[in-house]
Design a protein around this motif. Structure first.
Motif, mmCIF file in Angstrom:
data_model
loop_
_atom_site.group_PDB
_atom_site.id
_atom_site.type_symbol
_atom_site.label_atom_id
_atom_site.label_comp_id
_atom_site.label_asym_id
_atom_site.label_seq_id
_atom_site.Cartn_x
_atom_site.Cartn_y
_atom_site.Cartn_z
ATOM 1 N N ALA A 128 0.852 -1.197 0.000
ATOM 2 C CA ALA A 128 0.000 0.000 0.000
ATOM 3 C C ALA A 128 0.886 1.245 0.000
ATOM 4 N N ASP A 129 0.278 2.410 -0.167
ATOM 5 C CA ASP A 129 1.039 3.656 -0.162
ATOM 6 C C ASP A 129 1.460 4.077 1.237
ATOM 7 N N TYR A 130 0.867 3.467 2.258
ATOM 8 C CA TYR A 130 1.201 3.831 3.634
ATOM 9 C C TYR A 130 1.736 2.609 4.373
ATOM 10 N N LEU A 131 2.330 2.847 5.530
ATOM 11 C CA LEU A 131 3.018 1.797 6.280
ATOM 12 C C LEU A 131 2.057 0.998 7.150
ATOM 13 N N PRO A 132 2.441 -0.203 7.582
ATOM 14 C CA PRO A 132 1.516 -1.078 8.319
ATOM 15 C C PRO A 132 1.005 -0.500 9.628
ATOM 16 N N PHE A 133 1.771 0.389 10.256
ATOM 17 C CA PHE A 133 1.337 0.953 11.539
ATOM 18 C C PHE A 133 0.529 2.230 11.359
ATOM 19 N N LEU A 134 0.279 2.622 10.099
ATOM 20 C CA LEU A 134 -0.519 3.809 9.812
ATOM 21 C C LEU A 134 -1.845 3.399 9.179
ATOM 22 N N THR A 135 -2.699 4.383 9.001
ATOM 23 C CA THR A 135 -3.995 4.151 8.375
ATOM 24 C C THR A 135 -4.105 4.979 7.099
ATOM 25 N N ALA A 136 -5.123 4.691 6.310
ATOM 26 C CA ALA A 136 -5.360 5.487 5.106
ATOM 27 C C ALA A 136 -5.581 6.952 5.469
ATOM 28 N N ALA A 137 -6.221 7.198 6.623
ATOM 29 C CA ALA A 137 -6.437 8.579 7.075
ATOM 30 C C ALA A 137 -5.114 9.250 7.429
ATOM 31 N N ASP A 138 -4.191 8.488 8.036
ATOM 32 C CA ASP A 138 -2.861 9.033 8.320
ATOM 33 C C ASP A 138 -2.162 9.453 7.030
ATOM 34 N N ARG A 139 -2.290 8.624 6.026
ATOM 35 C CA ARG A 139 -1.679 8.924 4.734
ATOM 36 C C ARG A 139 -2.260 10.204 4.138
ATOM 37 N N GLU A 140 -3.564 10.354 4.217
ATOM 38 C CA GLU A 140 -4.194 11.576 3.710
ATOM 39 C C GLU A 140 -3.696 12.800 4.466
ATOM 40 N N SER A 141 -3.498 12.654 5.761
ATOM 41 C CA SER A 141 -2.968 13.774 6.565
ATOM 42 C C SER A 141 -1.543 14.117 6.145
ATOM 43 N N GLU A 142 -0.746 13.086 5.871
ATOM 44 C CA GLU A 142 0.625 13.315 5.387
ATOM 45 C C GLU A 142 0.612 14.091 4.069
ATOM 46 N N LEU A 143 -0.219 13.625 3.139
ATOM 47 C CA LEU A 143 -0.268 14.258 1.824
ATOM 48 C C LEU A 143 -0.730 15.705 1.920
ATOM 49 N N ALA A 144 -1.710 15.952 2.776
ATOM 50 C CA ALA A 144 -2.210 17.323 2.947
ATOM 51 C C ALA A 144 -1.124 18.225 3.530
ATOM 52 N N LEU A 145 -0.371 17.691 4.496
ATOM 53 C CA LEU A 145 0.691 18.483 5.115
ATOM 54 C C LEU A 145 1.834 18.727 4.131
ATOM 55 N N ALA A 146 2.213 17.702 3.379
ATOM 56 C CA ALA A 146 3.279 17.862 2.390
ATOM 57 C C ALA A 146 2.900 18.900 1.346
ATOM 58 N N GLU A 147 1.657 18.844 0.871
ATOM 59 C CA GLU A 147 1.201 19.814 -0.129
ATOM 60 C C GLU A 147 1.147 21.222 0.464
ATOM 61 N N LYS A 148 0.748 21.327 1.721
ATOM 62 C CA LYS A 148 0.692 22.632 2.384
ATOM 63 C C LYS A 148 2.084 23.246 2.480
ATOM 64 N N ILE A 149 3.069 22.427 2.838
ATOM 65 C CA ILE A 149 4.447 22.920 2.946
ATOM 66 C C ILE A 149 4.975 23.322 1.568
ATOM 67 N N PHE A 150 4.756 22.446 0.577
ATOM 68 C CA PHE A 150 5.245 22.741 -0.762
ATOM 69 C C PHE A 150 4.608 24.017 -1.314
#
Length: 471
Positions: free
Chosen positions: A251-273
């Motif tokens: 998957a695009d995210y790690l086993p100890f994370l959730t799909a929601a965690d991944r969405e939060s990562e992507l939102a934060l990365a895009e915000k920084i960029f």
């Protein structure tokens, strides 16, 4: 088939993975020109032209580019030091050849202070509490010691000490890992403070993920999450290293994370960029991998540990072999400013590094395990490479800190060889990676045996469950 000429600036296994991925292009015939830190076995065997530049001096690399500019379509840079020293600015000015890496002014990893200030403006909720200690402000050692201790009172001693500039002093130190008293922390602080500003920030408990992406200057295309292993020895013991291995899930995210965690990562990365890009007048300045983000997942949200302006080593090795798109096309789109997506295979990958006996202090801690007769002897890759007949494209051997001498391979001082396994699951990929690592003999090389193990991943899963329950 169209011929594409690429100059690769190579430091170690990370760049070998780039070279290997380029050479596997199905759409182009790639002629590889390599400016190399040493006579790397893979690069020397596959390059059209191979120049050894031990210092990776940007002026010498530029001369090599000038000599071959009629054959080069772009330059690809993986290592941070040439980026920080302005290799892109110099080569593009002198030759006109496009370079895939950020410009000197935007090599953000050069300053941890600049990072924290940027985060505080763009994403303060994700920024750990921090304080910058500038040598110009304090008159005496007593003054700065009192200021440090006052800040430690606020942090309840749970602190991380970071020098502003990379590779100066003793580097990053963490309470509970590198020191257990304020006196030890302050000694570590002073070793960095004599070179310039130092940050002391709160120690954030959680589980770490790495997220990086390709960028054409206008678009940031995030790649799947990876997790690296910084500690030298099994069970996360020993000193921090450049990374002893890493993994990604199918998957695009790690086993100890959730799909929601991944969405939060992507939102934060895009915000920084997006926030960072608004400050930059040049639409091409962030070309390459401008954001290699280290996130800490706390259970209450994400904190940013740091960002780098280059591909991760070892983490980019988990990603390059499972890009569906032709990597040459990805690079050309970064140059053209037209990169809007990168397709990835749904595969898991595990990377294990084999390293020399002195790396990470292994020969001191585990002297009884070091076969002295093998120290400094040639390294035999033949049995590992023979596994390609068994596993096909599911195994990759990436020589790193290694050079050819008199027709034989010798490990140098750092991470010698990365062995990547690819599978439908992490466990399948891990078994291939470990088998490949075990097949490499000579040089008294060693490796962690628990990279991406079920037990280690279970600890991360349990830790995240505990953190979430505390909310």
């Amino acid at each position: 088939m169209e011929t594409i000429g690429v100059l690769l600036v190579s430091y170690g296994a990370r760049e070998v993975a780039m070279a290997d991925t380029l050479l596997r292009s199905k759409n182009y015939h790639v002629e590889l020109y390599v400016a190399d830190k040493q006579r790397n076995p893979f690069n020397a065997g596959h390059a059209t032209k191979h120049a050894v530049i031990p210092s990776l001096d940007v002026g010498e690399i530029c001369k090599f580019a000038q000599e071959n500019k009629d054959h080069l379509d772009f330059v690809l840079v993986g290592s941070e030091n040439p980026i920080i020293k302005g290799i892109r600015d110099l080569i593009e000015e002198k030759t006109g050849i496009p370079v895939i890496c950020p410009k000197k002014a935007y090599a953000i990893e050069e300053s941890k202070v600049a990072q924290r200030v940027l985060f505080e403006e763009i994403a303060p909720d994700a920024n750990p509490h921090f304080k910058v200690f500038d040598p110009a402000i304090y008159k005496t050692e007593t003054d700065v010691k009192e200021a440090v201790y006052r800040w430690l009172d606020e942090l309840d001693n749970q602190a991380v000490v970071k020098p502003d500039k990379p590779a100066l002093g003793k580097g990053v130190g963490v309470w509970g890992d590198h020191f257990a008293t304020r006196e030890q922390l302050f000694e570590h602080f002073l070793s960095n403070f004599k070179y310039g500003s130092v940050i002391i920030e709160e120690k954030v408990p959680g589980e770490e993920s790495s997220c990086m992406g390709f960028c054409d200057g206008k678009h940031f295309i995030p790649l799947p999450d990876t997790r690296d292993y910084k500690r030298a020895f099994d069970d996360d013991r020993g000193p921090n290293t450049g990374g002893m291995g890493s993994y990604k899930d199918s998957a695009d995210y790690l086993p100890f994370l959730t799909a929601a965690d991944r969405e939060s990562e992507l939102a934060l990365a895009e915000k920084i960029f997006t926030g960072w890009r608004k400050k930059i007048p040049d639409d091409t300045a962030l070309r390459g991998v401008p954001l290699y983000l280290a996130f800490m997942h706390t259970g209450k949200g994400i904190k940013i540990l740091e960002i780098n302006s280059r591909p991760g080593d070892p983490e980019i090795m988990n990603l390059l072999p499972v890009i569906k798109d032709d990597f040459v096309d990805v690079c050309l789109k970064m140059v053209d400013g037209t990169l809007t997506s990168v397709a990835m295979e749904k595969s898991a990958t595990v990377l294990t590094y084999k390293v020399p006996p002195d790396y990470g202090g292994y020969s001191q801690v585990y002297a009884d395990k070091v076969v002295q007769a093998e120290v400094g002897s040639p390294v035999d890759l033949s049995k590992a490479e023979a596994l390609i007949q068994k596993y096909g494209d599911k195994i990759r051997i990436y020589p790193g800190s290694m050079e050819i001498r008199d027709g034989k391979n010798y490990a140098l001082k750092s991470r010698a060889i990365g062995v990547l396994g690819i599978g439908d699951s992490i466990e399948e990929a891990r078994q291939i990676s470990q088998e490949g690592a075990k097949a490499i003999t000579g040089g008294a090389l060693w490796n962690r045996t628990d990279v991406a193990s079920k037990e280690h991943i279970a600890k991360s899963i349990n830790h995240m469950c505990m953190l979430r329950e505390k909310i």
